[in-house]
Scaffold this active site. Structure first.
Site, mmCIF file in Angstrom:
data_model
loop_
_atom_site.group_PDB
_atom_site.id
_atom_site.type_symbol
_atom_site.label_atom_id
_atom_site.label_comp_id
_atom_site.label_asym_id
_atom_site.label_seq_id
_atom_site.Cartn_x
_atom_site.Cartn_y
_atom_site.Cartn_z
ATOM 1 N N GLU A 120 15.857 3.418 -21.285
ATOM 2 C CA GLU A 120 14.464 3.290 -21.724
ATOM 3 C C GLU A 120 13.899 1.982 -21.177
ATOM 4 O OE1 GLU A 120 11.762 3.886 -25.725
ATOM 5 O OE2 GLU A 120 13.657 2.833 -25.923
ATOM 6 N N GLY A 253 17.476 -4.918 -28.645
ATOM 7 C CA GLY A 253 18.276 -5.102 -29.856
ATOM 8 C C GLY A 253 19.242 -3.950 -30.029
ATOM 9 N N ALA A 254 18.732 -2.745 -29.805
ATOM 10 C CA ALA A 254 19.534 -1.530 -29.886
ATOM 11 C C ALA A 254 18.753 -0.412 -29.205
ATOM 12 C CB ALA A 254 19.837 -1.182 -31.342
ATOM 13 N N ASN A 257 19.881 6.182 -27.994
ATOM 14 C CA ASN A 257 20.430 7.285 -27.202
ATOM 15 C C ASN A 257 21.021 8.338 -28.141
ATOM 16 O OD1 ASN A 257 20.174 5.450 -24.838
ATOM 17 N ND2 ASN A 257 21.932 4.449 -25.784
ATOM 18 N N GLU A 290 17.728 2.907 -35.670
ATOM 19 C CA GLU A 290 18.162 3.729 -34.536
ATOM 20 C C GLU A 290 18.510 5.147 -34.980
ATOM 21 O OE1 GLU A 290 17.524 2.515 -31.708
ATOM 22 O OE2 GLU A 290 17.139 0.542 -32.567
ATOM 23 N N HIS A 293 15.595 7.371 -35.453
ATOM 24 C CA HIS A 293 15.127 7.885 -34.161
ATOM 25 C C HIS A 293 15.814 9.191 -33.763
ATOM 26 C CE1 HIS A 293 12.359 5.020 -32.521
ATOM 27 N NE2 HIS A 293 13.197 4.006 -32.517
#
Length: 844
Positions: A120, A253-254, A257, A290, A293
């Site tokens: 990304e 930061g993270a 995926n 995350e 997401h």
């Protein structure tokens, strides 16, 4: 001018990826075989930094051109409809932390590396030729080979199924997803795994430089978060695994995926026996962000980057909502108030700030919209605002509708509002349009008019100069008295103040809970009424009072001098939320004093006045059975006491250091940074700084590294400062991912500021080459503006950065940060005498 979308020429359905990475030679070789539909000729496929060896369509070689400036392969397919495009390519393996790249670490004195990925926003095209756009969803089959050594493992979005005779590791075919979510990694890793109640494999992976127990916290949070989201979203997690991987080098930061989430080590790993509660909260919110997401971003993805907020804003809200569900005793929404709300309100008050949703045509502009204070913080405040309007039952109902109708596809903001509107009578889209499409936020002026009526007006609030364009918002008022739910007009008349006050039976306030994105300026009648009852306010109300007053002072609508007495009034609070707000405001007073001046001596006396009773109550050592509130208050008070140069605190911290000098890492994490900073500032020299830098290199504990960096960059020793700057470009000491924090630490140190500022100006080309393509690059400008506040520094800042104003990634940041520094310079000039007089009066 709009840049052509490659997806219009070719719709990929499936990728067969065969990738061979050679670490020794730093090369990538592979084939990307894409099955899909040709809509236009020539077909455009993304690539970057690649050598294209051949292109075949349906098994036959075809002509192609590589257009470097468009990051494109232009392919004359000669067909329309279904086609198979096979591209053979090679590419360099670089240290840019983009695409496929190595991460470096030490184990038992030996340098090692693992390979990971970061795709990304538009870096998948550096790993394999693809249609690298969010809308171009497809399935992916990965075969991965590398110069494999004994004990190494490979990870990817899906589980591994076999290793073939040629040494390629094959992974299960993915679900339909965007290219930027593809991920893989390999190397010598340790892991811990568990399963959710529905059988999803949860894993945490890290290098063997870490203690195994450092994986436990993340494993527990990840497992419970997946289960929480499945229930809250009423939508099953669609993959067989959710692996969390800590990478030693990672620019963001993270990264979410799908099925293989990657993190900086500091945001995934921690010592469960000695990590501060604040750090545990931070790590938990990063993990839950995350994992939010995996549905909001991965299962349903924004159609194009102008709806990036759709991913990030929602995940930002959900990280708090989920942690609150997992650990209710943490009161995590208080952290939302001190971090997200504060960040959004500060940034969004500068003229020229971007709106949450903005048009993006050129991929070169994509990274410039990753403004965390707007897309993440302000966006999440918008969604908290929506949540408070809807309630959780309606929110969940609307989200289920959203996922059911858009899963494995793409969506826009309007799709979300349409889904949420199915669960309520409110027109959510109409309310939100004014917040998403225009920048800034309003200040609502509440006043009792000459006719005795309570009236409200709204106008855009600015810190510094700003052009009033007559913007208007649909404002959820959240009043504690009889008032409209939404303020749509520029001015409203609420009727007799006397009647409203009598009916309410308490002072009248707006934005109760601080969930709406506006601030309030009350007239004297209303303000005095609130202050007369201030002890009855809950912690969030007190925070909001200080927050709004601080912002109004920054905007020169009131004087900072008027806030000083309120700081003293709140100094004995037992709420960490209030204490945080108190010292956030007190820290702003430092800009009004010259270092080592009589005015600073007075300010230090004020800090002593604010902190001494709390330090006496709490002490330096954590007590058994102590409340979480006291644990969180102590660091604020110790920091304040050390800034005040309180002799007892300096002595106590020095004694703790002396007693634990042989094992500093074992110091209680809640007090460790202040013990180390005190030692460096008051008892240290270049020798101590060098010792702590070596300790920084030795330890793998991420939170201990942060403490050491904070201490080292606070040194007054000029020889040590010179040595620190010398290490900025030595990746064995300061990793590029951490460089901005080192720079900021030294820049904020009066004794180190000149050296840090000279370094960034002299070595800008090196910095650009090292981290220049990264979305975090602009942070170097942001943090510089955050520190500078004098006319001299403003002049130097403009001289250095304004010639770079045409760089797409930096342009908006430079323009805004000039205004940020200008506003501080003007504020200090106007308010300096009044503020220093107020401080002198408070300590008298």
């Amino acid at each position: 001018m709009a840049v052509k979308r490659f997806y219009k020429t070719f719709h990929p359905e499936h990728y067969d990826l065969r990738i061979n990475v050679n670490r020794k030679n730093k090369t990538i070789n592979g084939t990307s075989t894409i099955t899909g539909d040709v809509f236009e000729n020539p077909v455009l496929i993304n690539q970057k930094f690649m050598t294209i060896d051949s292109v075949k369509v349906d098994g036959k070689n075809v002509d192609f051109d590589v257009i470097e400036k468009d990051e494109a392969i232009k392919i004359k397919t000669g067909v329309t409809g279904k086609a198979v495009i096979e591209i053979a390519y090679s590419a360099p393996l670089t240290d840019t932390m983009m695409g496929i790249y190595p991460s470096y670490y030490e184990l038992e004195g030996k340098k090692k590396q693992i390979i990971g990925t970061q795709f990304e926003t538009t870096f998948a095209r550096q790993a394999f030729p693809c249609v690298d756009e969010p809308e171009a969803k497809a399935t992916f089959s990965l075969a991965l080979k590398w110069d494999e050594q004994d004990g190494e493992v490979a990870l990817a979005n899906m589980p591994e199924v076999e290793v073939d005779k040629d040494g390629y590791h094959h992974f299960e075919e993915t679900v339909r997803m965007s290219s930027y979510l593809v991920a893989f990694a390999f190397g010598e890793l340790q892991s811990k795994t568990t399963h959710t109640k529905d059988g999803v494999l949860i894993g945490v992976y890290a290098t063997k430089a870490h203690k195994p127990k450092e994986l436990d916290f993340a494993l527990d949070i990840a497992k419970r978060a997946i289960e929480f989201y499945e229930e809250f979203y009423q939508t099953k997690y669609p993959l067989p695994q959710s692996l969390q991987l800590a990478l030693p080098d990672f620019s963001a930061g993270a990264m979410e995926n799908w099925g293989l989430v990657t993190y900086r080590e500091a945001y995934l790993l921690l010592d469960p026996d000695n990590t501060s509660l604040e750090m545990k909260k931070l790590v938990a919110t990063v993990i839950t962000h995350e994992l939010a997401h995996q549905w909001f971003g991965d299962l349903v993805t924004m159609k194009w980057w102008d709806n990036l907020w759709l991913n990030e804003s929602f995940a930002n809200m959900m990280e708090y909502l989920s942690v609150d569900g997992l650990e209710p005793d943490w009161h995590i929404w208080e952290m939302f108030q001190t971090s997200e709300a504060s960040s959004a309100l500060n940034r969004d008050a500068t003229d020229g700030v971007q709106p949450i949703q903005m048009e993006i045509n050129d991929p070169a502009d994509i990274d410039s919209v990753f403004d965390s204070a707007i897309v993440y913080a302000k966006g999440s405040r918008m969604l908290v605002m929506v949540r408070s309007l809807l309630g959780d039952d309606a929110l969940r109902k609307g989200l289920k509708y959203y996922f059911d109708h858009h899963k494995f596809g793409n969506a826009t903001g309007d799709d979300l509002w349409d889904a949420l509107s199915t669960a309520t009578d409110l027109d959510i889209g109409k309310i939100m349009h004014s917040w998403l499409k225009q920048p800034g936020y309003p200040v609502v002026n509440a006043f009792v008019a000459e006719d005795g009526h309570l009236k409200l007006t709204q106008k855009q609030f600015f810190i510094g100069e700003g052009e009033d364009k007559g913007r208007q918002w649909q404002i959820p008022l959240n009043a504690n008295f009889d008032a409209p739910k939404i303020m749509s007009d520029k001015e409203i008349d609420l009727g007799s103040y006397k009647v409203l006050r009598e009916e309410a039976g308490h002072p009248l306030r707006l934005n109760v809970g601080n969930n709406s994105h506006f601030i309030v300026e009350y007239d004297k009648t209303l303000h005095d009424d609130i202050l007369s009852d201030v002890n009855e306010l809950d912690p969030i109300d007190k925070l909001q009072l200080l927050q709004d007053l601080r912002l109004l002072a920054e905007g020169k609508q009131i004087s900072y001098a008027s806030i000083v007495p309120l700081l003293v009034k709140f100094a004995d609070s037992k709420s960490s939320l209030v204490i945080n707000a108190l010292y956030t405001t007190a820290a702003k007073l430092r800009q009004f004093v010259e270092p080592e001046s009589n005015e600073e001596k007075n300010l230090k006396k004020l800090y002593d006045l604010l902190s001494k009773d709390q330090v006496a109550r709490l002490g330096w050592e954590v007590k058994p059975g102590e409340s979480d509130e006291d644990v969180q208050i102590r660091p604020y008070e110790l920091s304040a006491s050390l800034y005040a140069e309180n002799a007892d605190s300096i002595k106590a911290a020095h004694q703790i250091f002396t007693e634990n000098e042989d094992n500093l890492e074992a110091l209680n994490a809640d007090i460790r940074p202040y013990v180390l900073i005190n030692e460096v500032k008051n008892f240290g020299n270049a020798e101590l700084v060098d010792k702590l830098i070596k300790e920084y290199q030795r330890t793998a504990d991420p939170s201990y590294k942060v403490d050491l960096r904070s201490a080292v960059t606070s040194t007054k020793d000029l020889a040590a400062i010179k040595a620190i700057v010398g290490d900025f470009e030595n990746a064995d000491v300061v990793k590029p991912q951490d460089l901005c924090d080192w720079y900021r630490g030294l820049l904020a140190n009066h004794y180190g500021q000149q050296a840090a500022w000279d370094w960034i100006r002299e070595d800008w080309d090196w910095l650009d080459k090292t981290v220049g393509g990264d979305m975090e690059f602009a942070k170097f400008i942001t943090v510089t503006a955050g520190v500078f506040h004098t006319p001299e520094r403003l002049k130097e800042f403009k001289e250095f950065f304004e010639p770079k104003i045409n760089v797409p990634l930096l342009s908006r940041e430079i323009k805004m940060d000039v205004k940020v520094i200008e506003s501080k310079v003007n504020l200090i000039e106007a308010e300096k005498d009044a503020v220093n007089d107020a401080v002198a009066k408070a300590i008298d």
